[in-house]
Design an enzyme around this catalytic site. Structure first.
Site, PDB file in Angstrom:
ATOM      1  N   SER A 125       0.821  -1.215   0.000  1.00  0.00           N
ATOM      2  CA  SER A 125       0.000   0.000   0.000  1.00  0.00           C
ATOM      3  C   SER A 125       0.855   1.265   0.000  1.00  0.00           C
ATOM      4  O   SER A 125       1.934   1.295   0.599  1.00  0.00           O
ATOM      5  CB  SER A 125      -0.891   0.008   1.247  1.00  0.00           C
ATOM      6  OG  SER A 125      -1.511   1.267   1.414  1.00  0.00           O
ATOM      7  N   TYR A 159      -2.024   5.493  -4.178  1.00  0.00           N
ATOM      8  CA  TYR A 159      -3.058   6.511  -3.937  1.00  0.00           C
ATOM      9  C   TYR A 159      -2.531   7.792  -4.563  1.00  0.00           C
ATOM     10  O   TYR A 159      -1.465   8.286  -4.161  1.00  0.00           O
ATOM     11  CB  TYR A 159      -3.292   6.727  -2.440  1.00  0.00           C
ATOM     12  CG  TYR A 159      -4.257   5.755  -1.807  1.00  0.00           C
ATOM     13  CD1 TYR A 159      -5.494   5.475  -2.405  1.00  0.00           C
ATOM     14  CD2 TYR A 159      -3.957   5.139  -0.599  1.00  0.00           C
ATOM     15  CE1 TYR A 159      -6.381   4.584  -1.799  1.00  0.00           C
ATOM     16  CE2 TYR A 159      -4.852   4.247  -0.005  1.00  0.00           C
ATOM     17  CZ  TYR A 159      -6.057   3.982  -0.611  1.00  0.00           C
ATOM     18  OH  TYR A 159      -6.934   3.107  -0.025  1.00  0.00           O
ATOM     19  N   THR A 185      -5.651   2.708  -7.099  1.00  0.00           N
ATOM     20  CA  THR A 185      -6.925   2.583  -6.372  1.00  0.00           C
ATOM     21  C   THR A 185      -7.777   3.825  -6.617  1.00  0.00           C
ATOM     22  O   THR A 185      -7.332   4.949  -6.385  1.00  0.00           O
ATOM     23  CB  THR A 185      -6.668   2.396  -4.866  1.00  0.00           C
ATOM     24  OG1 THR A 185      -5.928   1.183  -4.686  1.00  0.00           O
ATOM     25  CG2 THR A 185      -7.984   2.304  -4.093  1.00  0.00           C
ATOM     26  N   LYS A 253      -7.964  -0.445  -9.454  1.00  0.00           N
ATOM     27  CA  LYS A 253      -8.619  -1.151  -8.340  1.00  0.00           C
ATOM     28  C   LYS A 253      -9.819  -0.360  -7.833  1.00  0.00           C
ATOM     29  O   LYS A 253      -9.679   0.814  -7.475  1.00  0.00           O
ATOM     30  CB  LYS A 253      -7.630  -1.354  -7.188  1.00  0.00           C
ATOM     31  CG  LYS A 253      -8.245  -1.958  -5.918  1.00  0.00           C
ATOM     32  CD  LYS A 253      -7.191  -2.294  -4.890  1.00  0.00           C
ATOM     33  CE  LYS A 253      -7.760  -2.955  -3.660  1.00  0.00           C
ATOM     34  NZ  LYS A 253      -8.385  -2.052  -2.710  1.00  0.00           N
ATOM     35  N   HIS A 277     -13.893  -2.159  -2.028  1.00  0.00           N
ATOM     36  CA  HIS A 277     -12.961  -1.750  -0.977  1.00  0.00           C
ATOM     37  C   HIS A 277     -13.309  -2.435   0.356  1.00  0.00           C
ATOM     38  O   HIS A 277     -13.250  -1.828   1.417  1.00  0.00           O
ATOM     39  CB  HIS A 277     -12.987  -0.218  -0.823  1.00  0.00           C
ATOM     40  CG  HIS A 277     -11.666   0.367  -0.357  1.00  0.00           C
ATOM     41  ND1 HIS A 277     -10.754   0.928  -1.219  1.00  0.00           N
ATOM     42  CD2 HIS A 277     -11.107   0.489   0.877  1.00  0.00           C
ATOM     43  CE1 HIS A 277      -9.712   1.370  -0.538  1.00  0.00           C
ATOM     44  NE2 HIS A 277      -9.892   1.106   0.737  1.00  0.00           N
TER      45      HIS A 277
HETATM   46  C1  LIG Z   1      -7.711  -1.981   7.391  1.00  0.00           C
HETATM   47  C2  LIG Z   1      -7.791  -1.882   5.883  1.00  0.00           C
HETATM   48  C3  LIG Z   1      -6.931  -1.014   5.212  1.00  0.00           C
HETATM   49  C4  LIG Z   1      -6.991  -0.932   3.815  1.00  0.00           C
HETATM   50  N1  LIG Z   1      -6.086  -0.125   3.168  1.00  0.00           N
HETATM   51  C5  LIG Z   1      -6.105  -0.074   1.802  1.00  0.00           C
HETATM   52  C6  LIG Z   1      -5.119   0.675   1.106  1.00  0.00           C
HETATM   53  O1  LIG Z   1      -4.238   1.283   1.694  1.00  0.00           O
HETATM   54  N2  LIG Z   1      -5.201   0.715  -0.254  1.00  0.00           N
HETATM   55  C7  LIG Z   1      -6.176   0.048  -0.961  1.00  0.00           C
HETATM   56  O2  LIG Z   1      -6.204   0.109  -2.184  1.00  0.00           O
HETATM   57  N3  LIG Z   1      -7.090  -0.704  -0.310  1.00  0.00           N
HETATM   58  C8  LIG Z   1      -7.075  -0.785   1.034  1.00  0.00           C
HETATM   59  N4  LIG Z   1      -7.995  -1.581   1.691  1.00  0.00           N
HETATM   60  C9  LIG Z   1      -8.935  -2.402   0.905  1.00  0.00           C
HETATM   61  C10 LIG Z   1      -8.342  -3.778   0.574  1.00  0.00           C
HETATM   62  O3  LIG Z   1      -7.308  -3.651  -0.380  1.00  0.00           O
HETATM   63  C11 LIG Z   1      -9.381  -4.743  -0.012  1.00  0.00           C
HETATM   64  O4  LIG Z   1     -10.037  -4.119  -1.101  1.00  0.00           O
HETATM   65  C12 LIG Z   1     -10.398  -5.241   0.991  1.00  0.00           C
HETATM   66  O5  LIG Z   1      -9.859  -5.345   2.283  1.00  0.00           O
HETATM   67  C13 LIG Z   1     -10.926  -6.605   0.536  1.00  0.00           C
HETATM   68  O6  LIG Z   1     -11.901  -7.092   1.391  1.00  0.00           O
HETATM   69  P1  LIG Z   1     -11.604  -8.174   2.551  1.00  0.00           P
HETATM   70  O7  LIG Z   1     -10.981  -7.419   3.671  1.00  0.00           O
HETATM   71  O8  LIG Z   1     -12.983  -8.665   2.874  1.00  0.00           O
HETATM   72  O9  LIG Z   1     -10.733  -9.261   1.997  1.00  0.00           O
HETATM   73  C14 LIG Z   1      -7.945  -1.696   3.084  1.00  0.00           C
HETATM   74  C15 LIG Z   1      -8.785  -2.564   3.781  1.00  0.00           C
HETATM   75  C16 LIG Z   1      -8.703  -2.681   5.154  1.00  0.00           C
HETATM   76  C17 LIG Z   1      -9.606  -3.678   5.856  1.00  0.00           C
END
Ligand SMILES: Cc1cc2nc3c(=O)[nH]c(=O)nc-3n(C[C@H](O)[C@H](O)[C@H](O)COP(=O)(O)O)c2cc1C
Length: 378
Positions: A125, A159, A185, A253, A277
């Site tokens: 990330s 980002y 993203t 994404k 997300h």
């Molecule tokens: C705590 C947390 C932080 C996240 N941070 C990012 C991030 O920095 N960049 C991003 O593109 N997605 C981020 N996401 C989304 C994840 O990449 C992903 O789309 C999502 O967690 C998938 O669902 P799942 O948790 O049910 O597997 C984050 C998700 C969570 C739970």
């Protein structure tokens, strides 16, 4: 002890050995709460609003059923998948998740070590709590130590920053550090941080740009529309601009709309991650798996579609592939495993998911990913 102290006991330290009763991703999730401070646990687990999107992400898998196939010849079977000419050992990647040091002192270094050991790509990330260069170097060091010819392909999630020069610098740094794929993203640009980082955890890649991660809330009554946050949010022009900036494959994404999928393809995207997300940004969204067939029709086989949100079992992976995904990503489970048992936990979690996928492929008689199609769904 006060009531408050009773309600918020100190989180347990990470385990140093994996207990025998940890056998599924759900087991890790159950255990993880005790290893995380309550506000961190809520931050990781929560979804937007009434959590309808979050619930839909699980329901989309639970309501679909598989049809097994008997006596298939499984000799030479493999879960290999080629994306952009890069070999990935299985169609399972670690989704970009911010601030792994919230879950474990070693943060992303523990995760990348586990991912490298299990031949799994970790999408790093923009908001990693360890600098992106150090994570890439750790992947190469782990591969050397494990006598692997190279680490699994390195992916960096971008980002777009309010200052586009900063964005360009992040892309350059990722290229120089050896990242091979860029994930752009697009579904979280209107979301405010809303979470105070504890001491010792920071956005390590952005530390030289004070202020860019802070919220700027105007005092003039505007809420979101017309504020600097939204005015600086990326548009399709930024995808076209990124295309001119880098030769790395660009994965967009956070799309759910077939029209957006078409636009992404026209603007030079190399792949799409169908995603809401993890249900964290807007409530009441369609579930990615439900949108997948229409997304596949929109891109007409021209680009690979990946998918995330709610993947917790090997059979979920199989169901996503059956409906047209080339690979999937897991988000929260990596944080659960990291909190419970650090690198060992993440490695074990990935092993469980891989083993479950392989069992599901065997039981449905599919020796390769290309043999997986909709006919395995009831
Ligand atoms: C705590 C947390 C932080 C996240 N941070 C990012 C991030 O920095 N960049 C991003 O593109 N997605 C981020 N996401 C989304 C994840 O990449 C992903 O789309 C999502 O967690 C998938 O669902 P799942 O948790 O049910 O597997 C984050 C998700 C969570 C739970």
């Amino acid at each position: 002890m006060t009531d408050e102290a009773q309600a918020s006991p100190e989180p347990l330290p990470p385990l140093t050995a994996i207990p025998a009763d940890l056998q599924s991703l759900a087991d890790y999730e159950r255990r993880a709460e005790a290893h995380l401070a309550p506000h961190v646990w809520r931050h990781i687990q929560s979804g937007a609003g009434a959590e309808l999107s979050l619930a839909a992400n699980r329901a989309q898998y639970d309501r679909r059923r598989l049809v097994p196939r008997a006596l298939a010849d499984m000799r030479g079977a493999t879960s290999d998948v080629d994306l952009f000419g890069l070999r990935h050992a299985a169609p399972i990647l670690l989704a970009p998740v911010a601030y792994h040091r919230l879950a474990h002192p070693q943060g992303e270094l523990a995760t990348i070590n586990a991912a490298t050991a299990l031949d799994t790509t970790m999408v790093v990330s923009t908001l990693s709590s360890i600098p992106l260069e150090d994570i890439a170097e750790a992947a190469r060091a782990a591969a050397r130590e494990l006598r692997k010819p190279a680490p699994p392909p390195l992916w960096f999630q971008l980002y777009v920053q309010p200052d586009r020069e900063h964005t360009a610098e992040l892309v350059r740094r990722a290229e120089i550090a050896g990242y091979q794929v860029l994930v752009f993203t697009v579904d979280a640009s209107a979301k405010r941080a809303g979470f105070a980082l504890p001491p010792g955890v920071e956005a390590a890649n952005l530390r030289h740009w004070p202020g860019v991660t802070q919220d700027s809330r105007p005092a003039d009554g505007r809420i979101l529309l017309g504020t600097p946050l939204l005015d600086a949010a990326p548009t399709w022009q930024d995808l076209a601009w990124l295309r001119t900036l880098t030769r790395l494959p660009i994965v967009v994404k956070g799309l759910l709309s077939p029209d957006d999928a078409r636009t992404a393809r026209e603007q030079g995207a190399d792949a799409i991650i169908v995603s809401n997300h993890g249900g964290r940004v807007l409530d009441g969204l369609a579930a990615p798996l439900d949108m997948l067939p229409a997304m596949a029709e929109a891109v007409d086989g021209a680009l690979p579609l990946l998918l995330d949100g709610g993947i917790r079992h090997g059979t979920d992976v199989l169901k996503a592939l059956a409906l047209g995904a080339s690979a999937v990503l897991v988000g929260r489970p990596q944080i659960h495993a990291l909190a419970v048992a650090g690198m060992q936990g993440v490695a074990h979690m990935l092993h469980i998911l891989r083993a479950e996928l392989e069992l599901a492929m065997a039981q449905t008689g599919r020796p390769t990913l290309s043999a997986i199609d909709e006919s395995l769904l009831f």
